[in-house]
Design an enzyme around this catalytic site. Structure first.
Site, PDB file in Angstrom:
ATOM      1  CD  GLU A  55       4.210 -27.442  -2.159  1.00 27.73           C
ATOM      2  OE1 GLU A  55       4.931 -27.440  -3.286  1.00 27.73           O
ATOM      3  OE2 GLU A  55       3.181 -27.157  -1.926  1.00 27.73           O
TER       4      GLU A  55
HETATM    5  C1  XIL Z   1       1.825 -31.183  -7.100  1.00 28.41           C
HETATM    6  C2  XIL Z   1       2.720 -32.864  -6.916  1.00 28.41           C
HETATM    7  O1  XIL Z   1       4.428 -32.409  -7.295  1.00 28.41           O
HETATM    8  C3  XIL Z   1       2.356 -33.782  -8.711  1.00 28.41           C
HETATM    9  O2  XIL Z   1       2.395 -35.158  -8.899  1.00 28.41           O
HETATM   10  C4  XIL Z   1       0.454 -33.646  -8.826  1.00 28.41           C
HETATM   11  O3  XIL Z   1      -0.045 -33.893 -10.268  1.00 28.41           O
HETATM   12  C5  XIL Z   1      -0.137 -31.670  -8.904  1.00 28.41           C
HETATM   13  O4  XIL Z   1       0.670 -31.133  -7.617  1.00 28.41           O
HETATM   14  N1  XIL Z   1       1.799 -26.657  -5.072  1.00 28.41           N
HETATM   15  C6  XIL Z   1       1.280 -27.709  -4.543  1.00 28.41           C
HETATM   16  C7  XIL Z   1       1.637 -29.122  -4.686  1.00 28.41           C
HETATM   17  O5  XIL Z   1       1.187 -26.978  -3.192  1.00 28.41           O
HETATM   18  O6  XIL Z   1       0.652 -29.601  -3.950  1.00 28.41           O
HETATM   19  C8  XIL Z   1       1.779 -29.098  -6.117  1.00 28.41           C
HETATM   20  O7  XIL Z   1       1.900 -30.913  -5.975  1.00 28.41           O
HETATM   21  C9  XIL Z   1       3.146 -28.370  -6.646  1.00 28.41           C
HETATM   22  C10 XIL Z   1       2.551 -27.239  -6.274  1.00 28.41           C
END
Ligand code: XIL
Length: 364
Positions: free
Chosen positions: A274
């Site tokens: 991420e």
């Molecule tokens: C986030 C998304 O990007 C947003 O759009 C949503 O509102 C919340 O979740 N860690 C994770 C992801 O594992 O699933 C998250 O994604 C960001 C932090």
């Protein structure tokens, strides 16, 4: 702003300027960008590491060409989370996620699955029992089993790697596991069950623990402890997903390197799942330098991270959490003047310094 905050700002800006001054490696974009075709990051890194992006049902339509050009792997930003796929018990909705899977397949892209179990984005019905009573361990486990079996089964042979559990570590807890409803209602072995259910549903899928701040020593130690327990009990875990929602200011490249090495030594795969690099500090809306300086620092650090990846055959994919700065979760729910630019493409989908740094870091 008090004195110590003031001092911190000064120290940080000095540090940033010093870092920039000694940065000879920040690659400049080609002189005449208009005449030079934009290269593909996925192609530049082909055979080395998969280059991925988190996408949604909308941007695969509006930016499909750009996504397919730059990336060879996708993950659904939200569409595969429990709240999206099973909003009511036994009622599965795969339409949005299916559209992403079809898009990826039509462009020969790899597909990551995110996520089967999380303390967030889990519908309330999971915890509700009969007659307004809270659900007990057996009921929750049966629901988890059905959820995982159905979703992993639906994407069997299509999603090659699953974030089976997400953000389960809490280094402040005695057993290193987050004190959430999974832990309270089922007990610590919910993790084992989640992996076993996923493995039964698709024995060929790679199964990961996904976690944030894995480069922090206390967090890393806890993750090691939890993973070693899983491995000792014969739980089918293949790898660690490192979220890497980082900043231009932290963590150090060597801390990231050390974390990757730690898990590679346990015989596990690593993926960066991420990635984004904020111009800000976490939950702090102040910019500590000019945008221009922060963006150069960002480019330099992205380059360093990607060059470090060359020493890590254990890292099989690097996924950015979004396609371009036009839509990043870091600007969601933020004050109007908070404008983060954490990704490789700018608000108009054009390459930033960060893009060129990642491109230049690829082996050719
Ligand atoms: C986030 C998304 O990007 C947003 O759009 C949503 O509102 C919340 O979740 N860690 C994770 C992801 O594992 O699933 C998250 O994604 C960001 C932090």
């Amino acid at each position: 702003m008090n004195i110590s905050q003031n001092l911190r700002v000064v120290v940080i800006s000095l540090l940033t300027s010093a870092l920039l001054a000694c940065s000879s490696t920040t690659p400049a974009p080609p002189a005449a960008t208009g005449t030079v075709p934009r290269p593909s990051l996925a192609k530049a890194w082909q055979g080395q590491v998969l280059i991925g992006a988190a996408v949604d049902e909308k941007n695969i339509k509006t930016q499909g060409e750009l996504i397919a050009e730059q990336f060879n792997s996708v993950v659904a930003e939200n569409a595969m989370k429990p709240m999206a796929t099973e909003p009511r018990e036994g009622e599965f909705h795969f339409e949005a996620a299916d559209a992403i899977v079809r898009f990826a397949q039509s462009h020969d892209m790899a597909i990551r699955g995110h996520t089967l179990l999380w303390h967030l984005h889990t519908p309330d019905w999971m915890w509700q029992g009969a007659n307004g009573q809270p659900a007990g361990r057996d009921l929750v486990l049966a629901r988890l089993k059905r959820h995982i079996e159905t979703e992993v089964g639906h994407y069997k042979g299509q999603v090659y790697v699953w974030d089976v559990v997400n953000e389960i570590i809490d280094e402040k807890q005695p057993d290193c596991l987050r004190d959430d409803l999974w832990h309270r209602v089922v007990g610590p072995d919910y993790v084992d069950y989640a992996f076993r259910y996923a493995h039964a549903a698709d024995p060929a899928a790679r199964l990961y623990i996904n976690e944030y701040s894995t480069e922090e020593p206390a967090k890393r130690r806890c993750l090691v402890r939890v993973v070693q327990g899983l491995l000792q009990r014969g739980v089918p875990v293949n790898g660690i997903g490192h979220q890497m929602h980082i900043s231009v200011f932290y963590p150090t490249i060597s801390a990231i390197d050390e974390t990757l090495t730690t898990f590679a030594r346990l015989g596990l795969e690593n993926q960066i799942t991420e990635l984004d690099m904020s111009l800000y500090r976490w939950k702090d809306n102040r910019l500590y330098d000019t945008r221009e300086n922060l963006l150069s620092l960002q480019a330099r650090r992205y380059g360093e991270i990607m060059r470090m990846i060359h020493n890590h055959p254990d890292v099989t994919a690097v996924t950015w959490w979004g396609v371009s700065d036009a839509s990043t979760w870091l600007n969601q729910d933020a004050p109007a003047d908070h404008r983060d630019q954490p990704l490789l493409l700018d608000e108009h989908g054009q390459p930033k310094g960060a893009f060129w740094a990642v491109f230049a870091a690829a082996r050719r």
